[in-house]
Design a protein around this motif. Structure first.
Motif, PDB file in Angstrom:
ATOM      1  N   ILE A   1       0.820  -1.203   0.000  1.00 12.28           N
ATOM      2  CA  ILE A   1       0.000   0.000   0.000  1.00 12.28           C
ATOM      3  C   ILE A   1       0.863   1.266   0.000  1.00 12.28           C
ATOM      4  N   THR A   2       1.933   1.246   0.795  1.00 12.55           N
ATOM      5  CA  THR A   2       2.794   2.435   0.862  1.00 12.55           C
ATOM      6  C   THR A   2       3.463   2.696  -0.487  1.00 12.55           C
ATOM      7  N   GLN A   3       3.860   1.629  -1.161  1.00 15.61           N
ATOM      8  CA  GLN A   3       4.468   1.781  -2.475  1.00 15.61           C
ATOM      9  C   GLN A   3       3.455   2.297  -3.492  1.00 15.61           C
ATOM     10  N   LEU A   4       2.229   1.777  -3.397  1.00 14.86           N
ATOM     11  CA  LEU A   4       1.179   2.231  -4.310  1.00 14.86           C
ATOM     12  C   LEU A   4       0.855   3.710  -4.081  1.00 14.86           C
ATOM     13  N   ALA A   5       0.839   4.107  -2.816  1.00  9.42           N
ATOM     14  CA  ALA A   5       0.564   5.518  -2.496  1.00  9.42           C
ATOM     15  C   ALA A   5       1.667   6.411  -3.046  1.00  9.42           C
ATOM     16  N   LEU A   6       2.914   5.951  -2.923  1.00  9.95           N
ATOM     17  CA  LEU A   6       4.036   6.719  -3.456  1.00  9.95           C
ATOM     18  C   LEU A   6       3.949   6.804  -4.973  1.00  9.95           C
ATOM     19  N   PHE A   7       3.597   5.684  -5.604  1.00 12.34           N
ATOM     20  CA  PHE A   7       3.444   5.675  -7.061  1.00 12.34           C
ATOM     21  C   PHE A   7       2.348   6.641  -7.485  1.00 12.34           C
ATOM     22  N   PHE A   8       1.221   6.606  -6.789  1.00 11.44           N
ATOM     23  CA  PHE A   8       0.099   7.477  -7.136  1.00 11.44           C
ATOM     24  C   PHE A   8       0.501   8.946  -7.027  1.00 11.44           C
ATOM     25  N   ALA A   9       1.210   9.290  -5.957  1.00 11.97           N
ATOM     26  CA  ALA A   9       1.630  10.678  -5.754  1.00 11.97           C
ATOM     27  C   ALA A   9       2.594  11.117  -6.846  1.00 11.97           C
ATOM     28  N   ALA A  10       3.551  10.248  -7.175  1.00 10.77           N
ATOM     29  CA  ALA A  10       4.528  10.592  -8.209  1.00 10.77           C
ATOM     30  C   ALA A  10       3.857  10.691  -9.579  1.00 10.77           C
ATOM     31  N   ALA A  11       2.945   9.759  -9.872  1.00  9.14           N
ATOM     32  CA  ALA A  11       2.255   9.770 -11.158  1.00  9.14           C
ATOM     33  C   ALA A  11       1.366  11.003 -11.287  1.00  9.14           C
ATOM     34  N   LEU A  12       0.750  11.407 -10.185  1.00  8.59           N
ATOM     35  CA  LEU A  12      -0.096  12.605 -10.201  1.00  8.59           C
ATOM     36  C   LEU A  12       0.741  13.855 -10.467  1.00  8.59           C
ATOM     37  N   LEU A  13       1.900  13.918  -9.849  1.00 14.77           N
ATOM     38  CA  LEU A  13       2.789  15.067 -10.065  1.00 14.77           C
ATOM     39  C   LEU A  13       3.227  15.135 -11.521  1.00 14.77           C
ATOM     40  N   LEU A  14       3.557  13.980 -12.071  1.00 11.18           N
ATOM     41  CA  LEU A  14       3.980  13.934 -13.463  1.00 11.18           C
ATOM     42  C   LEU A  14       2.825  14.259 -14.400  1.00 11.18           C
ATOM     43  N   ALA A  15       1.605  13.891 -13.998  1.00 10.62           N
ATOM     44  CA  ALA A  15       0.433  14.129 -14.848  1.00 10.62           C
ATOM     45  C   ALA A  15       0.161  15.610 -15.045  1.00 10.62           C
ATOM     46  N   VAL A  16       0.428  16.404 -14.009  1.00 16.14           N
ATOM     47  CA  VAL A  16       0.127  17.834 -14.100  1.00 16.14           C
ATOM     48  C   VAL A  16       1.319  18.634 -14.620  1.00 16.14           C
ATOM     49  N   THR A  17       2.423  17.961 -14.914  1.00 15.88           N
ATOM     50  CA  THR A  17       3.578  18.645 -15.496  1.00 15.88           C
ATOM     51  C   THR A  17       3.313  18.897 -16.979  1.00 15.88           C
ATOM     52  N   PRO A  18       3.403  20.145 -17.447  1.00 15.73           N
ATOM     53  CA  PRO A  18       3.097  20.445 -18.848  1.00 15.73           C
ATOM     54  C   PRO A  18       3.968  19.648 -19.815  1.00 15.73           C
ATOM     55  N   GLY A  19       3.313  19.109 -20.835  1.00 13.47           N
ATOM     56  CA  GLY A  19       4.001  18.353 -21.865  1.00 13.47           C
ATOM     57  C   GLY A  19       3.260  18.511 -23.179  1.00 13.47           C
ATOM     58  N   PRO A  20       3.648  17.768 -24.221  1.00 13.23           N
ATOM     59  CA  PRO A  20       2.995  17.894 -25.531  1.00 13.23           C
ATOM     60  C   PRO A  20       1.485  17.720 -25.465  1.00 13.23           C
ATOM     61  N   GLY A  21       1.021  16.719 -24.696  1.00 13.11           N
ATOM     62  CA  GLY A  21      -0.409  16.457 -24.616  1.00 13.11           C
ATOM     63  C   GLY A  21      -1.186  17.629 -24.049  1.00 13.11           C
ATOM     64  N   ILE A  22      -0.703  18.180 -22.958  1.00  9.57           N
ATOM     65  CA  ILE A  22      -1.402  19.302 -22.317  1.00  9.57           C
ATOM     66  C   ILE A  22      -1.451  20.511 -23.238  1.00  9.57           C
ATOM     67  N   PHE A  23      -0.351  20.820 -23.900  1.00  9.98           N
ATOM     68  CA  PHE A  23      -0.336  21.981 -24.793  1.00  9.98           C
ATOM     69  C   PHE A  23      -1.240  21.753 -26.002  1.00  9.98           C
ATOM     70  N   TYR A  24      -1.280  20.506 -26.505  1.00 11.94           N
ATOM     71  CA  TYR A  24      -2.167  20.243 -27.637  1.00 11.94           C
ATOM     72  C   TYR A  24      -3.627  20.372 -27.209  1.00 11.94           C
ATOM     73  N   VAL A  25      -3.972  19.827 -26.055  1.00 12.89           N
ATOM     74  CA  VAL A  25      -5.345  19.926 -25.554  1.00 12.89           C
ATOM     75  C   VAL A  25      -5.740  21.388 -25.367  1.00 12.89           C
ATOM     76  N   ALA A  26      -4.848  22.187 -24.800  1.00 15.34           N
ATOM     77  CA  ALA A  26      -5.137  23.609 -24.601  1.00 15.34           C
ATOM     78  C   ALA A  26      -5.360  24.312 -25.934  1.00 15.34           C
ATOM     79  N   ALA A  27      -4.490  24.058 -26.897  1.00 13.98           N
ATOM     80  CA  ALA A  27      -4.613  24.703 -28.204  1.00 13.98           C
ATOM     81  C   ALA A  27      -5.894  24.273 -28.907  1.00 13.98           C
TER      82      ALA A  27
END
Length: 216
Positions: free
Chosen positions: A4-30
């Motif tokens: 569970i602790t590993q899954l929680a850490l994975f979820f937190a890291a994946a969430l942080l990476l998800a909100v980091t701007p990248g090609p997908g986010i800029f394309y969706v915005a445009a």
């Protein structure tokens, strides 16, 4: 599966990476700023499907083969980079043409529609070798070999990451749609936002073209 602790850490890291701007986010915005919420949401689900391509490829070992081959990695990154630059240039051109249309000097660019936005979003993500590198470098850290079924664990964790990325893109689509409707009387501001998104995609495409193959 991991604890569970590993899954929680994975979820937190994946969430942080998800909100980091990248090609997908800029394309969706445009796409949202140009065609509205429906096109933005469609492109969000497209980037999600493109992410699932990398999850499936990673679980089957295909991504590892691509990253291990200098020729395949170079081919994929150049195609992906060219596609991003093309989308960026098209976004810049459409923004300027629509600005001229508002002034009565040109005809407006017709909306691309939800289906095309979906397809383009999928290609933006599927043609990005950095996404493949991310999944192969990040997800395996949270896989528990002792539990067996490593490919299934990889696919499950990768799917969680893709879902978070897609949710972040949907939030961006709603936010951009709100901006689009809220400043409808200020087309110049919307144009600048669209141009910024297009320029960001071009910059990301050029950066991708210069990316090096991850060291083994």
């Amino acid at each position: 599966m991991p604890e569970i602790t590993q899954l929680a850490l994975f979820f937190a890291a994946a969430l942080l990476l998800a909100v980091t701007p990248g090609p997908g986010i800029f394309y969706v915005a445009a796409r949202t700023l140009a065609g509205g919420r429906s096109e933005g949401i469609a492109s969000s689900f497209g980037t999600g499907l493109g992410g699932m391509v990398h999850v499936l490829a990673g679980s089957l070992g295909v991504s590892a083969i691509v990253l291990a081959s200098a020729e395949l990695f170079t081919a994929l990154k150049l195609v992906g980079a060219a596609y991003l630059v093309w989308l960026g240039l098209r976004t810049l051109g459409a923004a300027r043409r629509d600005a001229l249309a508002a002034a009565g000097a040109a005809t407006p660019v017709p909306p691309v529609g939800a289906r095309r936005a979906f397809r383009e979003g999928m290609l933006v993500e599927a043609l990005n070798p950095k996404t493949a590198a991310f999944f192969l470098a990040f997800v395996p850290q949270f896989v528990d070999p002792a539990s067996g079924q490593v490919a299934v664990q990889f696919a499950a964790l990768g799917t969680v990451s893709v879902v978070l990325n897609t949710l972040a893109d949907v939030v961006v689509a709603f936010a951009a749609a709100g901006i689009r409707s809220g400043v409808a009387a200020r087309p110049g501001f919307v144009r600048r936002l669209r141009e910024a998104s297009g320029a960001a995609m071009i910059a990301l495409g050029l950066g991708l073209a210069l990316a090096r193959r991850p060291a083994n």
